[in-house]
Design an enzyme around this catalytic site. Structure first.
Site, PDB file in Angstrom:
ATOM      1  CG  HIS A  86       0.890   3.416  -3.019  1.00 41.97           C
ATOM      2  ND1 HIS A  86       1.248   2.771  -4.164  1.00 41.97           N
ATOM      3  CD2 HIS A  86       0.964   2.520  -2.013  1.00 41.97           C
ATOM      4  CE1 HIS A  86       1.550   1.516  -3.863  1.00 41.97           C
ATOM      5  NE2 HIS A  86       1.391   1.336  -2.570  1.00 41.97           N
ATOM      6  CB  CYS A 142      -1.188  -3.900   6.716  1.00 39.61           C
ATOM      7  SG  CYS A 142       0.041  -4.532   5.579  1.00 39.61           S
TER       8      CYS A 142
END
Ligand code: PEP
Ligand code: MG
Length: 764
Positions: free
Chosen positions: A377, A691
């Site tokens: 992330h 996504c």
């Protein structure tokens, strides 16, 4: 300004942008680029002067870098603090400031050497990159003048357009200086260290090393110039604050999350109240040391003792003590290093999304990590901020010290310490090439995304950090395909309440045209996305653990508060969608929907208006794709999370660089699951978007379109890259490649096949 209300603002801004590009490519150096840019802006908007000021975060001052209209001999010599003058006010507020007679403004500060006295009006707008103001663009006219809202908007949009070009020009300038200054490569030839690792976020950077230990603090000054009594009273005040904060945290976490999680903070409280701990600190203060150093030293003495303990459970408790120490130091004005005041290239073992969410990212020129994969992330956030990053696992990095000169290339995964002049010249060339490539991509920004046979593909933006949505028009995004709401939570020190969340969500929705979809994903915390206040327990397998919806369905308060805030913020705005992450079975999505229904009723009962909100789920756990037909009647749309899907299908931790070569979403097994979902969704007439990072992978986007996905969501800066890539292939050809990919035996085979059909892979 020679701009009438009817003039097409966007067209105007685009023309300006193209002109700036031309200036950059035809200028001989960055000084010339900036000077010509200022002149061009003054001419285009018909004002008498235009200047560019840049904020030097090391020195804490704004410096005049270029001007057309003021005395050019004052460039680099005129400077001010952000608390001074009208230019400082623009930076401080990060919003436009105007004054028809600037000399009358209470914040006006005269710089007679610039010969500005001949000017009357002032309009300044911030230059923003990486979400932060890094400079100010100022225009003046001789006559007193009030600029219309349209004119202010126009200058702001020019500032947005030129921000990244200006910052690149500055980087080039730095490279120029570095190649001329012998002091930069202090160790000169023979001492240069070359490192190679994995590319994480594209782009090149040069700067001084900033060594950070995660969640570490710099050693505070030892000796005090104040009395022991005043240091003692500072310590006692910090203690009182920390204890009352901890009690509040315990209450909040018990309320929202659970008693088990809150128990972590009981351990903190125990340390704080511990008599020996307090006494040790006090003794040091009484011997004439600062309160901050006494705390720091005591915590480190304890940590040393903890490290000796063989029992892993007890030795882990050291991290609780560290937390307590940092919170005490925070009240004495000493921040953890993740909010360091230094600027340069960060060297960190591991960077967590929470660190990025809290950092002043304007200070970060580049990042070297030794842990964390390309789809971690933190890496995704670095890319969205366009901060070059590499992952290097080499113990030689330990030799580097704060301030050592560094250059990194995020495209190739290379870093060079003490770079020689020739190496810096190479970096400079790369930078110019990259700039040219992005310029070329600009032509794709406002054209719709189509394959070569005219099939329309919709490209949306993934957003995470505050104000990310302002990137939408800049890169031509057609909406928000994924709002990672958890990153906002990670930037805070405690759970935001409903009102605070409503405000943040409302601001985002107000900044996106209402005909564009905005997909909110509910809190996806857990694994690498956790903040200290959330009370996470250590887990053996956090990515397979208590994360996302699994946690939220057990701790309903947090989810319900978020859903209520979302409903309040949405009001009657159309095109808002809701997405639940990490669904594993049908029961979970049913429960989540039930909670949403309850929240809607509560919000409606309060008299607030509500709109229809479509509900979707992330398909990122293999079980949900394998039995996807069972979910179709529960949802309005499907969103594929290829980042997690790949790690779970292939059993490859997305954060582990040692097995990064095994992590590839183009593995035929992953493609089969996606294919199954797309076909099933088509039968049930449910739209599918993807996504994950695969959407912006130059090979991935081809295969996804070939499998029938016509909505892709990605980091906004990559939208023009994908547009260009997809314009090179027809839908029938993409379909043929996708079918061949499904029959392939490995991701390498899939990639080879695509590159043989479309040799230019346009990676950035
Ligand atoms: C994914 O898993 O692909 C995804 C988009 O979510 P995240 O990267 O935030 O886990
Ligand atoms: Mg995910």
């Amino acid at each position: 300004m020679a701009v009438s209300e009817s003039q097409d603002q966007l067209y105007f801004a685009l023309q300006t942008f193209t002109e700036v590009n031309r200036i950059i490519t035809s200028s001989h150096n960055s000084d010339e680029t900036l000077a010509r840019t200022a002149k061009m802006i003054a001419k285009r908007i018909d004002v008498d002067a235009c200047s560019i000021y840049i904020y030097d975060s090391d020195k804490g001052i704004l410096i005049l870098k270029a001007t057309h209209g003021l005395d050019p001999s004052t460039i680099e010599t005129v400077y001010m603090r952000p608390s001074e003058g009208l230019v400082g006010l623009v930076l401080e507020r990060s919003t436009p400031v105007q004054e028809s007679q600037m000399q009358k403004h209470p914040r006006f500060k005269a710089f007679p050497q610039t010969k500005e006295d001949s000017f009357s009006s002032f309009l300044g707008v911030p230059l923003i990159e990486h979400r932060r103001s890094f400079g100010v663009l100022v225009v003046h006219t001789t006559e007193p003048r009030t600029f219309s809202p349209l004119e202010v908007q126009l200058l702001s949009s020019i500032a947005t357009q030129i921000s990244s070009l200006v910052s690149k020009a500055l980087l080039l300038k730095e490279l120029d200086i570095a190649t001329q200054e012998p002091s930069f490569d202090t160790k000169s030839k023979g001492n240069t260290l070359h490192f190679s690792g994995q590319p994480v976020a594209y782009g090149v950077a040069v700067g001084k090393a900033v060594l950070l230990q995660q969640s570490d603090v710099e050693e505070p000054q030892k000796t005090s110039s104040r009395t022991s009594e005043s240091e003692m009273s500072d310590f006692e005040a910090a203690m009182d604050h920390t204890i009352s904060d901890t009690l509040e945290l315990i209450e909040k976490v018990t309320d929202r999350v659970g008693t088990e999680e809150a128990s972590i903070f009981h351990a903190h409280l125990m340390f704080l109240e511990d008599h020996h701990f307090q006494e040790k600190i006090k003794t040091k203060i009484e011997s004439g040391n600062t309160a901050a150093w006494s705390i720091y030293q005591t915590v480190h003495e304890y940590l040393g003792a903890f490290a000796e303990i063989k029992d892993p459970y007890l030795s882990e408790k050291g991290s609780d003590l560290k937390d307590v120490g940092y919170r005490l130091l925070h009240y004495l004005g000493h921040e953890v290093l993740s909010v360091t005041k230094k600027s340069g290239i960060l060297i960190m073992r591991q960077l967590l999304p929470g660190d990025i969410a809290r950092m002043d990212t304007t200070r970060i020129k580049g990042i070297i990590l030794s842990k964390g994969g390309v789809v971690s992330h933190a890496a995704i956030l670095a890319r969205s901020l366009r901060i070059p990053a590499v992952c290097i696992d080499d113990h030689e990095l330990d030799q580097l010290k704060d301030g050592d000169p560094l250059a990194i290339n995020g495209d190739s995964g290379v870093a060079v310490a003490f770079p020689e002049k020739e190496v810096l010249e190479e970096f400079k060339k790369l930078l110019v090439e990259q700039q040219n490539y992005f310029e070329h991509l600009e032509e794709f920004r406002d054209v719709p995304c189509k394959t070569s046979d005219g099939t329309r593909i919709s490209l949306m933006a993934n957003i995470a950090l505050g104000s990310d949505e302002i990137q939408l028009p800049r890169y031509g995004a057609e909406g928000v395909g994924l709002f990672r709401t958890e990153i906002y939570f990670l930037s805070l020190d405690s759970y935001p309440n409903v009102e605070e969340q409503t405000q943040v969500y409302r601001e985002l929705l107000e900044n996106v045209d209402s005909d564009k979809p905005v997909i909110f994903r509910t809190l996806d915390v857990g694994a690498d996305k956790a903040a200290p206040y959330m009370g996470f327990q250590e887990e053996e397998n956090p990515f397979l653990g208590y994360r996302a919806v699994r946690r939220q369905l057990k701790q309903k308060t947090v989810l319900k508060e978020q859903l209520r805030a979302l409903l309040f913020a949405t009001g009657t705005r159309p095109n808002v969608r809701l997405l639940f992450p990490m669904i594993t079975n049908v029961n979970e999505i049913r429960q989540a929907k039930e909670l949403f229904k309850e929240c809607r009723l509560e919000v409606e009962e309060s008299g607030a208006p509500t709109a229809e909100i479509e509900i979707g789920m992330m398909f990122e756990v293999p079980s949900t794709l394998l039995i996807c037909e069972k979910f179709m009647s529960e949802i309005d749309f499907c969103s594929i999370g290829s980042n997690d899907l790949t790690q779970y299908v292939l059993a490859v931790d997305r954060n582990n660089p040692h097995i990064a070569d095994l992590y590839d979403p183009l593995h035929p097994a992953v493609l089969h699951l996606i294919d199954k979902l797309v076909k099933t969704a088509q039968e049930h007439q449910k739209p599918v978007e993807l996504c994950g990072e695969m959407a912006s992978d130059p090979d991935g986007c081809i295969i996804l379109v070939g499998l029938g996905i016509n909505t892709l969501s990605m980091n906004a800066p990559l939208i023009p890259v994908v547009k260009r890539r997809l314009s090179d292939i027809s839908l029938p050809d993409a379909k043929k490649l996708a079918q061949r990919a499904l029959k392939a035996t490995s991701p390498m085979e899939v990639r080879k096949m695509i590159r043989e059909s479309l040799p230019d892979s346009h990676t950035v």
